[in-house]
Design a protein around this motif. Structure first.
Motif, short mmCIF file in Angstrom:
data_model
loop_
_atom_site.label_atom_id
_atom_site.label_comp_id
_atom_site.label_asym_id
_atom_site.label_seq_id
_atom_site.Cartn_x
_atom_site.Cartn_y
_atom_site.Cartn_z
N ASN A 182 93.16 61.59 -1.96
CA ASN A 182 91.99 62.70 -2.14
C ASN A 182 90.85 61.80 -2.54
OD1 ASN A 182 93.48 64.98 -1.32
ND2 ASN A 182 94.33 65.01 -3.40
N GLU B 264 86.99 62.24 -4.37
CA GLU B 264 86.27 62.92 -5.29
C GLU B 264 84.68 62.29 -5.50
OE1 GLU B 264 86.24 63.45 -10.03
OE2 GLU B 264 87.64 64.59 -9.29
N ARG B 265 83.64 63.03 -5.27
CA ARG B 265 82.47 62.37 -5.25
C ARG B 265 81.63 62.94 -6.20
NH1 ARG B 265 80.71 59.97 -0.23
NH2 ARG B 265 82.18 60.33 1.50
N GLU B 266 80.74 61.77 -6.82
CA GLU B 266 79.72 62.25 -7.75
C GLU B 266 78.42 61.56 -7.35
OE1 GLU B 266 81.56 60.77 -11.25
OE2 GLU B 266 82.96 62.13 -11.43
N ILE C 237 82.49 57.35 -5.59
CA ILE C 237 83.94 57.94 -4.88
C ILE C 237 85.09 57.39 -5.88
CG2 ILE C 237 85.37 57.87 -3.10
CD1 ILE C 237 83.23 57.96 -1.12
N LYS C 238 85.77 58.41 -6.22
CA LYS C 238 87.26 58.18 -6.83
C LYS C 238 88.25 58.38 -5.90
CE LYS C 238 85.43 58.94 -11.50
NZ LYS C 238 85.36 59.92 -12.59
N TYR D 243 92.15 59.30 -5.51
CA TYR D 243 93.23 59.78 -6.16
C TYR D 243 94.71 59.65 -5.17
CZ TYR D 243 90.19 61.21 -10.06
OH TYR D 243 89.15 61.22 -10.83
N LYS E 169 97.47 61.41 -3.72
CA LYS E 169 97.63 62.91 -3.48
C LYS E 169 98.85 63.22 -4.27
CE LYS E 169 95.98 64.28 0.23
NZ LYS E 169 95.68 64.91 1.85
N GLU F 21 87.82 53.38 -7.76
CA GLU F 21 86.72 53.81 -7.90
C GLU F 21 85.44 52.96 -7.43
OE1 GLU F 21 83.87 54.95 -11.86
OE2 GLU F 21 85.83 55.49 -11.81
#
Length: 222
Positions: A53, A55-57, A65-66, A68, A70, A78
């Motif tokens: 998965n 995750e964007r910041e 982008i991190k 992970y 799933k 990262e």
């Protein structure tokens, strides 16, 4: 192009094959890798797309982008791209090259709560739909999330087209984490792959050799 340390070509190639992200080797993970865009640059994610998965910041001039796992929720990787406020300078250093900007790209890893980051500064030329990486201006390691030091730091870059300018670059680096701990923390560090030795009668030093490697490009070649 600057190099922190020059190493023979065959050793560099071997290092790229051995670089690890979490529990997965770079060479093995690359077979199932995919690319995703961070700001204006494509970054290679060395995992099967269906197994992670993202995750964007984002801010106005940077994006992280991190990645992970799933199944376990473990942070595997990262990646950050940050655009500099200033334009890249020409080789003469007295004028700004139109369409050329500096980007800092970085990859972070966490070892027993200690974060270590390999950074590279890319000079990117952009004209319409055409983009290229003119050079890697700098490479360096940084630390955060812990009181550790990095020693024996190395970093090197390779233009996958053979020379600069290029549309894809591979950055590889290695370092040794050193952190002073008390005896009570030694078991946790040893479980995380650190070697622990006594510094004084009451303090210990934990060490771990780490490697990092990543690929950035101006186009998605997949």
């Amino acid at each position: 192009m600057k190099k922190v340390l020059l190493i023979p070509a065959f050793l560099f190639a071997l290092a790229l094959m051995m670089v690890s992200f979490g529990d997965t080797s770079y060479a093995a993970a690359k077979e199932g890798s995919f690319k995703t865009k961070i700001l204006d640059i494509q970054v290679e994610i060395p995992y099967e797309k269906s197994s992670v998965n993202l995750e964007r910041e984002s801010t106005s001039d940077s994006e992280t982008i991190k990645v992970y796992d799933k199944e376990t929720g473990k942070l595997l990787k990262e990646s950050t791209v940050e655009k500099a406020n200033k334009k890249a300078m020409s080789l003469q250093g007295d004028v700004t090259t139109q369409g050329t900007s500096l980007y800092t790209v970085s990859e972070s890893r966490v070892d027993n709560g200690l974060t270590s980051t390999l950074n590279a500064v890319l000079e990117l030329y952009d004209s319409g739909s055409f983009r290229q990486i003119n050079a890697v201006d700098n490479m360096y390691w940084t630390t955060s999330s812990g009181n550790h030091d990095l020693v024996n730091k190395q970093a090197s870059d390779v233009a996958t087209d053979g020379s600069y300018p290029t549309t894809e670059v591979q950055i590889s680096g290695a370092a040794t984490i050193e952190v002073e701990i008390d005896q009570g923390a030694s078991a946790g560090f040893e479980a995380a792959g650190f070697s622990v030795s006594a510094s004084t009668s009451t303090t210990y030093t934990a060490r771990k050799n780490i490697e990092e490697g990543f690929t950035y490009s101006t186009y998605n070649r997949d």
